[in-house]
Design a protein around this motif. Sequence first.
Motif, short mmCIF file in Angstrom:
data_model
loop_
_atom_site.label_atom_id
_atom_site.label_comp_id
_atom_site.label_asym_id
_atom_site.label_seq_id
_atom_site.Cartn_x
_atom_site.Cartn_y
_atom_site.Cartn_z
N LYS A 98 0.69 -1.28 -0.06
CA LYS A 98 -0.02 0.05 -0.24
C LYS A 98 0.85 1.36 0.12
O LYS A 98 0.52 2.31 -0.57
CB LYS A 98 -0.84 -0.10 1.16
CG LYS A 98 -2.01 1.30 1.34
CD LYS A 98 -2.96 0.99 2.47
CE LYS A 98 -3.95 2.07 2.36
NZ LYS A 98 -4.83 2.04 3.83
N TYR A 99 1.97 1.40 0.59
CA TYR A 99 2.75 2.31 0.80
C TYR A 99 4.17 2.53 0.17
O TYR A 99 4.55 3.48 -0.48
CB TYR A 99 3.10 2.77 2.27
CG TYR A 99 1.85 2.90 3.13
CD1 TYR A 99 0.74 4.05 2.90
CD2 TYR A 99 1.36 2.08 4.01
CE1 TYR A 99 -0.37 4.26 3.49
CE2 TYR A 99 0.19 2.14 4.75
CZ TYR A 99 -0.53 3.31 4.53
OH TYR A 99 -1.74 3.36 5.30
N PRO A 102 3.93 1.92 -4.06
CA PRO A 102 3.90 3.31 -4.95
C PRO A 102 4.67 4.12 -4.85
O PRO A 102 5.08 4.83 -5.73
CB PRO A 102 2.33 3.81 -4.13
CG PRO A 102 1.73 2.55 -3.51
CD PRO A 102 2.84 1.58 -3.27
N GLN A 105 7.18 3.10 -7.40
CA GLN A 105 6.93 3.42 -8.70
C GLN A 105 7.06 5.00 -8.96
O GLN A 105 7.49 5.44 -10.15
CB GLN A 105 5.45 3.09 -8.95
CG GLN A 105 5.09 3.33 -10.32
CD GLN A 105 3.29 3.20 -10.38
OE1 GLN A 105 2.61 3.72 -9.80
NE2 GLN A 105 2.95 2.21 -11.26
N ARG A 106 6.79 5.76 -8.12
CA ARG A 106 7.05 7.15 -8.26
C ARG A 106 8.69 7.53 -8.60
O ARG A 106 9.13 8.29 -9.39
CB ARG A 106 6.59 8.09 -7.15
CG ARG A 106 5.09 8.07 -7.16
CD ARG A 106 4.60 9.19 -5.93
NE ARG A 106 5.18 8.89 -4.70
CZ ARG A 106 4.53 8.12 -3.90
NH1 ARG A 106 3.09 7.74 -4.30
NH2 ARG A 106 4.68 7.68 -2.61
N ALA A 131 -0.56 -4.71 -5.81
CA ALA A 131 -0.38 -3.58 -5.89
C ALA A 131 -0.77 -3.15 -7.24
O ALA A 131 -1.14 -1.94 -7.57
CB ALA A 131 1.40 -3.33 -5.69
N CYS A 132 -0.47 -3.84 -8.28
CA CYS A 132 -0.68 -3.38 -9.74
C CYS A 132 -2.22 -3.32 -9.73
O CYS A 132 -3.12 -2.60 -10.65
CB CYS A 132 -0.30 -4.29 -10.75
SG CYS A 132 1.59 -4.10 -11.03
N TYR A 135 -3.16 -0.27 -6.14
CA TYR A 135 -2.44 0.85 -5.55
C TYR A 135 -1.60 1.59 -6.64
O TYR A 135 -1.08 2.56 -6.40
CB TYR A 135 -1.75 0.29 -4.42
CG TYR A 135 -2.35 -0.04 -3.28
CD1 TYR A 135 -3.14 0.47 -2.54
CD2 TYR A 135 -2.43 -1.64 -3.05
CE1 TYR A 135 -3.87 0.16 -1.60
CE2 TYR A 135 -3.10 -2.14 -1.87
CZ TYR A 135 -4.21 -1.05 -1.17
OH TYR A 135 -4.83 -1.72 -0.07
N LEU A 136 -1.26 1.01 -7.65
CA LEU A 136 -0.25 1.59 -8.52
C LEU A 136 -0.87 2.18 -9.71
O LEU A 136 -2.07 1.80 -10.12
CB LEU A 136 0.72 0.53 -9.20
CG LEU A 136 1.46 -0.35 -8.19
CD1 LEU A 136 2.27 -1.18 -8.91
CD2 LEU A 136 2.60 0.56 -7.38
N GLU A 137 -0.21 3.25 -10.45
CA GLU A 137 -0.85 3.93 -11.49
C GLU A 137 -0.73 3.13 -12.71
O GLU A 137 0.45 2.78 -13.21
CB GLU A 137 -0.02 5.26 -11.84
CG GLU A 137 -0.09 6.44 -10.59
CD GLU A 137 -1.43 6.91 -10.86
OE1 GLU A 137 -2.26 6.86 -11.53
OE2 GLU A 137 -1.78 7.08 -9.36
N THR A 138 -1.72 2.82 -13.22
CA THR A 138 -2.08 1.73 -14.27
C THR A 138 -1.12 2.03 -15.76
O THR A 138 -0.58 1.12 -16.21
CB THR A 138 -3.27 1.22 -14.62
OG1 THR A 138 -4.00 2.28 -14.95
CG2 THR A 138 -4.09 0.65 -13.26
#
Length: 295
Positions: A98-99, A102, A105-106, A131-132, A135-138
Motif C-alpha cells: 500500500k505504501y 507506490p 513506482q514514483r 499492488a498493480c 495501488y499503482l498507477e496503471t
Amino acid sequence: MAKPRDTTPLVVTEHTLAAADDGYCKLTAVHAQGVTTIAPTVLVSGMFTGRRFWLSDKQVGMAAYLARRGYPAFIVQRRGLSDSPRCAARAGLIDHVKYDLPAVQRQVSERYAQPAFWIGHSFGGVMSAIACARYLETQSIAGLVLFASQFEVGKRMLDWPANRITRGLAWLLGYFPARAAGLGPENEPTAALMDATHWVETGRRQAYLRDMLRGITQPALAVSGAADRVDPSAGCERFISHFSSIDKHFERAGTANGYSVDFDHPGIVVSKPAQTEVWPFVADWLDSRAAARQA
C-alpha cells in the motif's frame, strides 16, 4: 560451445525511500554502462529472502542479466528485514504493498519516463499483483512477470489451522525465525507473517483477493517450476487465471516442456539452468511486449 559471459560493467546504487506512512524501504538500482534502455524493471522478493536473491554481492543475478539486456532493474528491499532502513512504521506485507511500492513506482517514473515491468518471486509476485491491481498507477505498468506466485495451493503452515502455530511462534519471539527453520536468509517481522497468513486463509475462503486480481489488464507472464513443492504449478496457473489480461501466459518449466531440469522453488530464478533457460525466455517475453508498446 557455451556463450561467453556478458561482462558489461554495472552501476549499482542504493536509495532509501520514504513512504506516506513514515515507513522506509531500500531501493537498489542496477543499470549497465553503455546499454540502451528498453524499459525499467522492478524486482520484488518473496518472504524469507531479500535483495540478494536478485543480485549477489558479486553482482551476479537476474538483475544484472536484465540490466545488460536493456532493462535496468530496481530491487526493492522490504521494510523490516535485516539490512532495511530502520523505521517505526508497521512492517507488514499490506503496508509494503500500500505504501512502499507506490513510492517505488514514483521513483522509477521520475528516472525513466516510461512504464516499468514488475517482476516478483513467490509472495513477491503476489504483492506485485495486488499492488498493480489496486495501488499503482496503471498507465505506468508495462506488464507483470511472476515466478512461483500463488496463494491457493499448498502453504499448509500459512493456512488454518496450522497457521495458529506459525502465528503463535512469531508473537512469542517477536519475529518469525526463518533462518533457524532453514526457510531462507531473512527472518520475518511479525506483521509480515500475520499478513501472509491472513491472505492465504481468507483468500481461499473469500472472493476478495480473486476479485481484486481481476483488475489486472496488463500483459502477464507466470512461470512455475515443475518440481516446486512450495508453490505448486497448479496454484500458479490458477493465480494468473484470475487476471483480466488479454495477453497472459503460463509457463511450467520442466523436462516435459523442453527444459533441462524440473525447476524447484528458488531454482526457477537462482540456479545455473535458470541463467541459460529461464532468464533468456523472460527477457525475450519482455522484448516482444516492449516492441508492441512502441508499435
